[in-house]
Design a protein around this motif. Structure first.
Motif, short mmCIF file in Angstrom:
data_model
loop_
_atom_site.label_atom_id
_atom_site.label_comp_id
_atom_site.label_asym_id
_atom_site.label_seq_id
_atom_site.Cartn_x
_atom_site.Cartn_y
_atom_site.Cartn_z
N SER A 213 0.77 -0.94 0.04
CA SER A 213 -0.02 0.05 0.05
C SER A 213 0.92 1.24 -0.04
O SER A 213 2.09 1.26 0.29
N PRO A 214 0.43 2.51 -0.30
CA PRO A 214 0.91 3.59 -0.10
C PRO A 214 1.73 3.61 1.25
O PRO A 214 2.62 4.24 1.38
N PHE A 215 1.04 3.28 2.34
CA PHE A 215 1.42 3.66 3.49
C PHE A 215 2.69 2.67 3.45
O PHE A 215 3.58 2.99 4.53
N ASP A 216 2.68 1.50 3.29
CA ASP A 216 3.70 0.56 3.44
C ASP A 216 5.11 1.22 2.65
O ASP A 216 6.16 1.07 3.04
N GLN A 217 4.63 1.83 1.57
CA GLN A 217 5.86 2.34 0.76
C GLN A 217 6.35 3.48 1.40
O GLN A 217 7.60 3.69 1.39
N TYR A 218 5.47 4.18 1.95
CA TYR A 218 6.02 5.29 3.11
C TYR A 218 6.85 4.82 3.96
O TYR A 218 7.82 5.50 4.24
N LEU A 219 6.45 3.86 4.61
CA LEU A 219 7.21 3.16 5.67
C LEU A 219 8.75 2.73 5.16
O LEU A 219 9.67 2.85 5.95
N GLU A 220 8.70 2.54 4.07
CA GLU A 220 9.79 1.92 3.59
C GLU A 220 10.72 3.15 3.01
O GLU A 220 11.92 2.83 2.47
N GLY A 221 10.41 4.28 3.40
CA GLY A 221 11.20 5.45 2.96
C GLY A 221 10.86 6.56 1.73
O GLY A 221 11.19 7.46 1.36
N ASN A 222 9.70 6.10 1.07
CA ASN A 222 9.27 6.70 0.00
C ASN A 222 8.27 7.75 0.49
O ASN A 222 6.94 7.94 0.72
N MET A 299 -7.69 -5.52 11.76
CA MET A 299 -6.80 -5.05 10.87
C MET A 299 -7.25 -4.26 10.19
O MET A 299 -8.41 -4.31 9.44
N LEU A 300 -6.51 -3.18 9.49
CA LEU A 300 -6.86 -2.34 8.86
C LEU A 300 -6.24 -2.12 7.15
O LEU A 300 -6.92 -1.41 6.41
N ARG A 301 -5.40 -2.98 7.14
CA ARG A 301 -5.08 -2.89 5.40
C ARG A 301 -6.04 -3.26 4.45
O ARG A 301 -6.91 -4.21 4.76
N ASN A 302 -6.41 -2.68 3.48
CA ASN A 302 -7.44 -2.69 2.73
C ASN A 302 -8.87 -2.40 3.22
O ASN A 302 -9.78 -3.09 2.49
N ALA A 386 -8.73 9.91 4.38
CA ALA A 386 -7.83 9.71 3.45
C ALA A 386 -6.49 8.71 3.79
O ALA A 386 -6.13 8.06 3.07
N PHE A 387 -6.24 8.93 5.08
CA PHE A 387 -5.04 7.99 5.55
C PHE A 387 -5.38 6.58 5.37
O PHE A 387 -4.71 5.82 5.07
N LEU A 391 -4.11 2.57 3.04
CA LEU A 391 -3.65 1.49 3.37
C LEU A 391 -4.12 0.46 2.42
O LEU A 391 -4.07 -0.84 2.62
N THR A 392 -4.62 0.94 1.14
CA THR A 392 -5.21 -0.18 0.34
C THR A 392 -4.11 -0.55 -0.54
O THR A 392 -3.18 0.47 -1.19
N GLY A 393 -3.88 -1.70 -0.80
CA GLY A 393 -2.94 -2.11 -1.42
C GLY A 393 -2.88 -1.89 -2.84
O GLY A 393 -3.82 -1.49 -3.69
N THR A 394 -1.76 -2.14 -3.79
CA THR A 394 -1.82 -1.96 -5.24
C THR A 394 -1.95 -2.98 -5.90
O THR A 394 -2.90 -3.55 -6.55
N THR A 395 -0.67 -3.58 -6.35
CA THR A 395 -0.58 -4.72 -7.16
C THR A 395 -0.88 -5.99 -6.46
O THR A 395 -1.64 -7.06 -7.01
#
Length: 416
Positions: A213-222, A299-302, A386-387, A391-395
Motif C-alpha cells: 500500500s502507499p502507507f507501506d511504501q511510505y514506511l519504506e522511505g518513499n 486489522m486495517l489494511r485494505n 484519506a489515511f 492502506l489499500t494495496g496496489t498490485t
C-alpha cells in the motif's frame, strides 16, 4: 510489513486451496462456497451488513434470501470480515468474539468451539478457522434433515468433517492434487479435513497478502507515497485521534476486545442457551461480564475495500465508522435502520431490530464504552479517511497470484 512477517505456505497446496475455496462441494447442500461470502469482487467480503448464507441466491449486494422451503432461516449474525494478511505470523486470535485462538487449552494447539474434538495437524490458525464455517448451520452446512452434513453435526461437531473429506477426495482431480501437494499423502483415501483446511489456508494466505500500500511504501522511505491529506491523517491516527491505541503494531490491531457501542441489530450471537436476541460479543466466548459487548479490533489494511464496517456492518462508509468512534452515543442516537445493508427477508424482519424495543438490553449495552468522545473538525475527519485509504494495496489487490477459477473439479457452478 515485510515477507518475513508471514508464514511460508506451499504453492501447490495453495493452488489446490484455490479450487476448494470456490467449490460449493464443501457445503452441506452443495449451494454455497467460501468465496460466496468472501469474494475478491467485494474486497474478500460480501458488501452486506449481515450476510445471506446457505439457502441464499446470488452474490454481494444482489444476493437474495431465497424462496419457499429453501429460503434462509436466519441472517448470518455478524459481518463477513475481509481476508487480508491472515497468514501473518503475529496473528493469534480470529472471529469477532475471539472464539478461536492459539492456545493449549485442549492440548491440540487451539482454544476453539470444537474444544477437544478439533483434529491436530493444522498448519496455521487460519487453517483451524477454515473448518468452522463448513459446520455452521446458517453459513454452509444447512438445516437438520436436509443433508448428511447437517445431520452429523447434530450428533457432534467433528462428525461432519470426515464426510466432507470423503466428498472431496473421491473426485479424481482432487485426489490427484492432494497426492501431489502433500508429501505424507500417498493415496486419496488418506485425505482428511486437516489437509483440506491446510490447502484453504495456504490459498488465502498467499492470495490475499497485502504489503504494498502507499502507507507501506511510505514506511519504506518513499516520502511521496502519501499526499498531504494522508500525511495529516497519519499524524492524527498516531496522535491526537488516538486510533493507534487499539489499531497498533504491524497488523494495525492489538487483537484485543473493545466496546464501542455500535448500533445493535440482527439475530446476534450470545452465550450458549441464552434465548435473547442480542450480541454480547466477547462475553459469549469467555462468559465473563467484563467482556460484554466487546469485539476484536479489526486489522486495517485494505479497509477501504471491505465495508460495511463494524462487527455487524452498521456503517457503509469509512467516514461513518470514523465518526462513530469519535462520538459513539451521538451516532447511536441518530443511526437509522435503513443505513444497514440487509437483503430483503420479510419473514425475518420482526427480529432484525427487535433489540431496540428492549429497554433493559439497550441500557446494558449503553453501560459498556471503551472509547470517549473526541471532537475533530470535518477536515480532520476527511484527513483520517484519506489515511485509511492509503492502506489499500496496489498490485496485491489488482493482480493476485491465483484469481477466480473458471471451473472447479466438482463441476458445480463458480460464483463470479
Amino acid at each position: 510489513m515485510t515477507q518475513e512477517d508471514f508464514i511460508v505456505f506451499d504453492r501447490k497446496q495453495a493452488a489446490l486451496g484455490q479450487l476448494l475455496f470456490y467449490d460449493k462441494i464443501l457445503s452441506g447442500n452443495r449451494n454455497i462456497a467460501c468465496a460466496t461470502c468472501h469474494h475478491p469482487q467485494m474486497g474478500t467480503g460480501d458488501n452486506l451488513s449481515l450476510g445471506i448464507g446457505e439457502g441464499g441466491e446470488g452474490l454481494g449486494t444482489k444476493r437474495m434470501a431465497g424462496t419457499g422451503d429453501d429460503r434462509i432461516r436466519k441472517r448470518i449474525p455478524r459481518n463477513a470480515p475481509g481476508l487480508w494478511n491472515l497468514g501473518a505470523k503475529e496473528l493469534h486470535t480470529l472471529f469477532h468474539d475471539g472464539r478461536l485462538s492459539i492456545a493449549d487449552t485442549y492440548e491440540n494447539g487451539f482454544n476453539s468451539p470444537a474444544e477437544e474434538w478439533l483434529p491436530s495437524g493444522f498448519n496455521s490458525l487460519l487453517a483451524a478457522q477454515a473448518v468452522f464455517p463448513l459446520v455452521a448451520q446458517f453459513e454452509m452446512s444447512g438445516n437438520l434433515k436436509e443433508n448428511e452434513i447437517a445431520g452429523a453435526i447434530h450428533d457432534r461437531i467433528d462428525a461432519a468433517w470426515p464426510i466432507l473429506a470423503k466428498r472431496v477426495r473421491v473426485i479424481p482431480e482432487y485426489g490427484r492434487m492432494f497426492v501431489e501437494a502433500f508429501d505424507h499423502i500417498d493415496a486419496p483415501d488418506q485425505v482428511t479435513i486437516v489437509e483440506i483446511a491446510n490447502a484453504l489456508a495456504a490459498f488465502q494466505a498467499v492470495e490475499w497478502q497485502s504489503l504494498d500500500s502507499p502507507f507501506d511504501q511510505y514506511l519504506e522511505g518513499n516520502a511521496s507515497a502519501l499526499d498531504d491529506s494522508q500525511k495529516r491523517g497519519l499524524d492524527l491516527f498516531y496522535g491526537k485521534a488516538g486510533c493507534a491505541s487499539c489499531h497498533s503494531g504491524k497488523l494495525l490491531s492489538d487483537q484485543q476486545f473493545h466496546a464501542i457501542g455500535l448500533p445493535p441489530f440482527g439475530p446476534g450471537r450470545t452465550r450458549r442457551f441464552d434465548p435473547m436476541v442480542r450480541d454480547v460479543g466477547r462475553m459469549g466466548e469467555s462468559d465473563r461480564l467484563e467482556d460484554a459487548y466487546r469485539f476484536r479490533t479489526p486489522m486495517l489494511r485494505n479497509i477501504e475495500l471491505t465495508g460495511p464496517y463494524g462487527h455487524n456492518g452498521a456503517y457503509p462508509t469509512l467516514e461513518g465508522i470514523v465518526r462513530h468512534h469519535l462520538d459513539p452515543d451521538g451516532m447511536l442516537a441518530t443511526w437509522a435502520p435503513e443505513i444497514a445493508a440487509l437483503p430483503d427477508a420479510p419473514w425475518l424482519a420482526p427480529i432484525d431490530f427487535v433489540v431496540w424495543n428492549d429497554k433493559r438490553e439497550m441500557a446494558r449495552h449503553a453501560r459498556f464504552r471503551d472509547i470517549a468522545p473526541l471532537a475533530l473538525t470535518d477536515g480532520e475527519i476527511a484527513d483520517l479517511v484519506a489515511f485509511l485509504k492509503s492502506l489499500t494495496g496496489t498490485t496485491s489487490v489488482s493482480a493476485p497470484p491465483f484469481g477466480v477459477p473458471d471451473t472447479v473439479p466438482s463441476g458445480l457452478p463458480v460464483d463470479r
